[in-house]
Design a protein around this motif. Sequence first.
Motif, PDB file in Angstrom:
ATOM      1  N   PHE A 267       0.827  -1.210   0.000  1.00 13.04           N
ATOM      2  CA  PHE A 267       0.000   0.000   0.000  1.00 13.04           C
ATOM      3  C   PHE A 267       0.859   1.257   0.000  1.00 13.04           C
ATOM      4  O   PHE A 267       0.647   2.171  -0.786  1.00 13.04           O
TER       5      PHE A 267
ATOM      6  N   LYS B 173       2.531   1.868  -3.311  1.00 13.96           N
ATOM      7  CA  LYS B 173       1.628   2.378  -4.347  1.00 13.96           C
ATOM      8  C   LYS B 173       1.167   3.801  -4.029  1.00 13.96           C
ATOM      9  O   LYS B 173       1.074   4.646  -4.914  1.00 13.96           O
ATOM     10  N   MET B 174       0.913   4.044  -2.762  1.00 13.60           N
ATOM     11  CA  MET B 174       0.492   5.396  -2.379  1.00 13.60           C
ATOM     12  C   MET B 174       1.621   6.377  -2.640  1.00 13.60           C
ATOM     13  O   MET B 174       1.398   7.483  -3.133  1.00 13.60           O
TER      14      MET B 174
ATOM     15  N   SER C 224       1.755   7.169  -6.271  1.00 15.13           N
ATOM     16  CA  SER C 224       0.676   8.013  -6.774  1.00 15.13           C
ATOM     17  C   SER C 224       0.748   9.406  -6.166  1.00 15.13           C
ATOM     18  O   SER C 224       0.369  10.374  -6.814  1.00 15.13           O
TER      19      SER C 224
ATOM     20  N   GLN D  71       3.056  11.189  -8.249  1.00 18.89           N
ATOM     21  CA  GLN D  71       2.378  11.520  -9.505  1.00 18.89           C
ATOM     22  C   GLN D  71       1.457  12.725  -9.342  1.00 18.89           C
ATOM     23  O   GLN D  71       1.482  13.658 -10.139  1.00 18.89           O
ATOM     24  N   VAL D  72       0.636  12.689  -8.291  1.00 13.29           N
ATOM     25  CA  VAL D  72      -0.288  13.804  -8.054  1.00 13.29           C
ATOM     26  C   VAL D  72       0.510  15.080  -7.803  1.00 13.29           C
ATOM     27  O   VAL D  72       0.179  16.148  -8.321  1.00 13.29           O
TER      28      VAL D  72
ATOM     29  N   THR E 281       2.030  16.244 -11.093  1.00 17.01           N
ATOM     30  CA  THR E 281       0.987  16.686 -12.021  1.00 17.01           C
ATOM     31  C   THR E 281       0.383  18.012 -11.588  1.00 17.01           C
ATOM     32  O   THR E 281       0.222  18.922 -12.401  1.00 17.01           O
TER      33      THR E 281
ATOM     34  N   LEU F 285      -3.115  21.375  -1.319  1.00  9.33           N
ATOM     35  CA  LEU F 285      -3.045  19.957  -1.651  1.00  9.33           C
ATOM     36  C   LEU F 285      -1.601  19.471  -1.597  1.00  9.33           C
ATOM     37  O   LEU F 285      -1.294  18.408  -1.047  1.00  9.33           O
TER      38      LEU F 285
ATOM     39  N   HIS G  62      -4.134   4.988   8.586  1.00  9.40           N
ATOM     40  CA  HIS G  62      -5.257   4.902   7.646  1.00  9.40           C
ATOM     41  C   HIS G  62      -6.388   5.850   8.037  1.00  9.40           C
ATOM     42  O   HIS G  62      -6.991   6.501   7.189  1.00  9.40           O
ATOM     43  N   GLN G  63      -6.645   5.908   9.351  1.00 10.62           N
ATOM     44  CA  GLN G  63      -7.764   6.757   9.774  1.00 10.62           C
ATOM     45  C   GLN G  63      -7.508   8.238   9.500  1.00 10.62           C
ATOM     46  O   GLN G  63      -8.380   8.927   8.983  1.00 10.62           O
TER      47      GLN G  63
ATOM     48  N   ARG H 229      -5.376   9.379   7.366  1.00 12.12           N
ATOM     49  CA  ARG H 229      -5.241   9.532   5.913  1.00 12.12           C
ATOM     50  C   ARG H 229      -6.613   9.746   5.275  1.00 12.12           C
ATOM     51  O   ARG H 229      -6.810  10.679   4.489  1.00 12.12           O
ATOM     52  N   VAL H 230      -7.569   8.905   5.636  1.00  9.43           N
ATOM     53  CA  VAL H 230      -8.911   9.038   5.059  1.00  9.43           C
ATOM     54  C   VAL H 230      -9.515  10.382   5.464  1.00  9.43           C
ATOM     55  O   VAL H 230     -10.077  11.100   4.631  1.00  9.43           O
TER      56      VAL H 230
ATOM     57  N   PHE I 238      -7.404  13.263   3.518  1.00  7.23           N
ATOM     58  CA  PHE I 238      -7.594  13.340   2.067  1.00  7.23           C
ATOM     59  C   PHE I 238      -9.033  13.698   1.717  1.00  7.23           C
ATOM     60  O   PHE I 238      -9.287  14.404   0.746  1.00  7.23           O
TER      61      PHE I 238
END
Lengths: 567, 567
Positions: free
Chosen positions: A377, A380-381, A384, A387-388, A391, A461, A528-529, A531-532, A535
Motif C-alpha cells: 500500500f 503504491k500510495m 501516486s 504523480q499527483v 501533475t 493539496l 489509515h484513519q 489519511r482518510v 484526504f
Amino acid sequence: MALKARALYDFNSENPGEISVKENEIVSLYSEQDIEGWLEGSNSKGERGLIPASYVEILKNDTAPTFNNNSTSGSRYANIPTGVTSPGFAAFSPPVPVQQQHGYQASQGSDEDWDEDWDDSSTVADEPGVVVGGNYQGDFDGNGPSTYRVSTSTSKSSNVQQAKSSATVSRNLNRFSTFVKSGGEAFVLGDAAGFVKDGDKICVVSGQYGPEWQENPYPFACTIDDPTKQTKFKGMKSYIAYKLTPTHTQTQVNRRYKHFDWLYARLVEKFPVISVPHIPEKQATGRFEEDFISKRRKGLIWWMNHMTSHPILSKCDVFQHFLTCNSTDEKSWKQGKRKAEKDEMVGANFFLTISTPSGPPLDLVEVESKIDGFKAFTKKMDDSVVQVNATTNEFARKQITGFKKEYQKVGQAFKGLGQAFELDQQTYSVGLNQAIAYTGEAYDAIGDYFAEQPRHDVDPLMDLLQLYQGHLANYPDIIHVQKGALTKVKESQKHVEEGKMDAPQADGVNERCNIISFATLAEIQHFHQVRVRDFKAQMQQYLTEQIGFFQKITGKLEEALQMYDNA
Amino acid sequence: MALKARALYDFNSENPGEISVKENEIVSLYSEQDIEGWLEGSNSKGERGLIPASYVEILKNDTAPTFNNNSTSGSRYANIPTGVTSPGFAAFSPPVPVQQQHGYQASQGSDEDWDEDWDDSSTVADEPGVVVGGNYQGDFDGNGPSTYRVSTSTSKSSNVQQAKSSATVSRNLNRFSTFVKSGGEAFVLGDAAGFVKDGDKICVVSGQYGPEWQENPYPFACTIDDPTKQTKFKGMKSYIAYKLTPTHTQTQVNRRYKHFDWLYARLVEKFPVISVPHIPEKQATGRFEEDFISKRRKGLIWWMNHMTSHPILSKCDVFQHFLTCNSTDEKSWKQGKRKAEKDEMVGANFFLTISTPSGPPLDLVEVESKIDGFKAFTKKMDDSVVQVNATTNEFARKQITGFKKEYQKVGQAFKGLGQAFELDQQTYSVGLNQAIAYTGEAYDAIGDYFAEQPRHDVDPLMDLLQLYQGHLANYPDIIHVQKGALTKVKESQKHVEEGKMDAPQADGVNERCNIISFATLAEIQHFHQVRVRDFKAQMQQYLTEQIGFFQKITGKLEEALQMYDNA
C-alpha cells in the motif's frame, strides 16, 4: 578484485541484490568502501551482490584483519544501550557503522548551546547558505508571481525529489540496522530494561478494525498564529517566533523553528514504530520573506494537526512541555529540556511501556500478511502521491504561465477589436465598443484568476502531499522493525528445534514480538484513519476552491455579457 | 537599362512609388513585364518608380512601337463598353491590359457549359485536387478531433493568409484599373448609357446618419437546410444540393455550390460599389465529408444572411431568380440565367440606376474626409480581425491539445491516487476511494469539455470574422472607384480653368461623381450597421457559450464534491 574478505557469520540473503555467505567463506569485494553499511562483492558460488559490511573482515595483503576490529561479538554493539548476549541471533543483525548514527543526534546540544541558539540568531530562518529556488521555475517565463512556491534546492528540497527518495521503499539498505538502532532487537531479545511509571503507559486496544492506540481521553488542538519578529537585548538580537495556543491550556507560548526541530529529534528517538510527522523543510531567507514565513507556518499547522491527532504523540511529556512551558521562564524550559533529553523510555525501552489488549496473542501469519499488504500500500500510495504532486505542480505552473497568457491574449485581441471599432464615430456603435472593451478586460482578469488560483487549491493539496510523503518515508523503517522482530521469532523457533534455545526463552521472544506487532498495527490503523480524514477534507477543499474559481470566471463573463444589453 | 519607352500621355504621380512623366518623354524601364498594369522604370529626372503600362510605348532597337499597338487613343479602351472621348482625361486613367479582365468572367460559360456542369459532376465538392489541411495542425499533437477546422491550403486558404492579403489596403496597384474596370470612369465621363426600367431603380435616401440605401419594403430571410445527396439519370450522377427556403415564397429550391458561385460572379460584375459577401472558400472532399458539408453550409448561411439583409442585393433580379426558380424546371432556369448574363445594367450602367435624395449635392471635401476615415477604419479593423482570428484560432488549438491534456493528466493522477487507496481494504475508506475515482473522471470529462468547446464558440466567431475579412478585402476597390470619381471632378475643375472644358460638361462630371459618392456612403453606412449588429450578436453568443461552458465544468465539479458527502 584482489580485495578479499572473510565472512564472520552466516548471512542469508532475503532481498534481491543481497547474496548469502557462510561463516568463514572468502568473498571478493569490489571496494573496501561500504554503501550505508553494505559492501558489494561476490561469494564463493560466484553470485554478485551486497553483503553486510559488519559480517565480513577485509583481508589485507598481510591477511591480518585490519578492518572491523570492533566487530567482534559484544563490542560492536557499543552504540546500543544493552549488550548482545545471544551470538546466534547476531548473525541476522549487522551493526551500524558509527558514522551512521541518527542524523538528529546533532540537534541534541548542551544547555549552553541551546542558550546560544536561543539568543544569538538574528536571521529570520534558522539555516544559512541554502539556495532558494521556485518549484515552478523550470521553464518559468516570468508571467507568474516570482515568489511562487519557494523551496530549497538542497537535499529533500523539492517535493518531487523528496518523493523520489521516499519512493525507494522496497529497497532499504538499512533494513537490519534500523531494527538495531530502533532498539527493536534489544527489546525482542529481552535486553531492554527500565522502570515504567504509570504515566508512561501506552495502551493498545482492540478496536473495530483491529489493534488501535487507546484514544487520548483529553483531546486538544493547538493553533499557530502568524509569527512575529521578536527581539532581545534591547533589539540587538531578533528572531521569528510562532504563537502557539493549545486548546487545553488556552495559554499562548512562543516557539521558534529550532524548537520544533529539537522536539522532532526527541520524538523520533523516543518512538521507534510511530510515524512522527516531518517538520517543514529548512529554508533560506531572502526577498521572499513573507511568503516563506507564511509557507512555513502552514507546514507547521499541518504538523501540529497531526501531532495533536495522534493518541500517543499528543500525550507525551516532551510535546506537552513544548506546548505549555512559559516561553519567558528559561529556567523551567531548561529543566523540561534536560528531562526530555535524559528520558530513559526511548528506543528499546519504549516497547516496555506498551500494554497490549488482554486475550490471545496476534496470529503471526496474519500479522505478516497485514504488514506485507501495508508495505504494498505505502509503495503504491507513494508512487501516486509523487504523480499527483508532479501533475498538480505542473498544472499550477501551466495556469500561472500558459493558461494566463492564452486568456490574456484573447483579452488583448478583443481589446484591439474594440479599439479598431472606436475609429468609427457612429453613435450607435459606442455601446458595442464599450462592451467589447469590457470583454477584453474580463479575459484579462480571467487570465489573472488562473494565475492566482493554484495558491488557493494546488498549494494546500501539495502541503498535504508533502506531509504524507514524510510519513511514507518513515514507514519502511517502522516495517523493518516489525519484520526484524518476526525474523527473530522464526529464528527462535528454529533454535528451539535445534536445541540451542529453551522454550521459555523463545516464548519471551514471541511475547515481545507480539508487543511490537500490536504497536505497529495500531500505528498503521491510525495512519489509515487520519489519511482518510485528511484526504477527504483536502479533496473537498480542493473541489470547493475549484468550483469557486470557475464560478468567479462565470461571474466575470456574465458581467461582460450584460454590457451588450445596452449596446 | 537599355529598355526605353516613350510616354504617350502626361502622367502625374499621386501615390508614393509612382513617378510622373510628360507626353513624349523617354523613360528607362527595368523590364518589359508589367506588374498588374504597371511598369517599373525611371523618368528623365532620374526618379525611379511605377508608370502605368498603357501610358508608354516600349521602344525596341528598331525604334518602331511594337508594344501597346492597341494603346492608341480609341482602340485601347476596347475592353470598356464605350470609347474614351476626352483625351485630356485619359491621362489620369491608364487602361487595363486585356489579360487582367475580371477573374469571374471565367464563370460565365455558355448554357451548354452550364448544363454540363449541372449534370456531369459526381463529386461532393466542386473542386478537384485541393489539399486539405487543418487550421490547428501546426503542432497538433493528435489529441484533438482530427477533422477540426478543415480548410484548403491553396490561395485564400487560411483565414490568416486571406486576412494578410486583404491587409494591404493602402497599396493597391490597381487603383486606376479598378475605377476603369468597374465602369466608374465611363460613368463619370458620361459615357454610360442604357434604358433604366422602374424595377431597376435603386434609391439612396437621407437617413439619420447620412446617405443610406432605401430599405427593402418587403424584407425576407432564407433558411439553408442540411444538404442532401441528389442523383440524376437513375443514380448515375450524384451531387450535393442545399435546400433553400426563402420566407417570402415559402417554397424550397435546391441549389448546388456552383450555383452560388455563378450568382456571386453576376453580383460582383453588376454592383461596382457594393460589397458582395464572399461565398465560402472552395474546398476539397475527403474523409471529413460531413464536417466539410456542415462547415460549408454554415458559411452559406452567413452569406445568405448578409444577402437578405442588404437592401439592394436582396432585391436584385438575379438573386431573386436564384432563390425562387423551380429547381426542376430547367427551361425557366436557363431563361433566367441567360437574362442575368445579358443584363445591361451592370458596371458603369449600374450607376445610371441610382437615384439620390433631393436637395443639395454632397460636400466633396466632407465626402473625401469620410472616405479617408473609412479607409483608416477598414485598415485597423482588418488588422484587429487578423489578430482576433489568429488568437482565437490558437486559443482553440490550445484548448484542444494543451488544456485538455493538463486537465486529463490531473484526472489521471487523481484516479491513480484512488487506485492506490483501494489497496487498503478498510471499509471506512471505500467511500473516499470512490469519490476520488469520480473526481478523476470529472477532470477527465473537463478535459473533453475544453476540447469540444471551440466548435461552440470559437468556430462561429471565426466564421463571422471570415465573412468580414471578405468585406474588408472588397472595400479597397470600392474606395478606389469613389476616389477615381473625385479625381475626375478635380481634374474637370482644372480643365475648366484652363479652358479645355466647358462648365456644363464639368457640372455633369460633378453630378455623376455625386451619385457615386452617395452610393459609396450608403454602402459604408450599411456596412457599419450590419457590422454592429453582427458583432454584437456574435459576441453575445460567444460569451453565452463560454458561460455555459464554465457552468458545465462547475456542475461536474459539484457532482464530484457531493461524492465526498458519504465518504
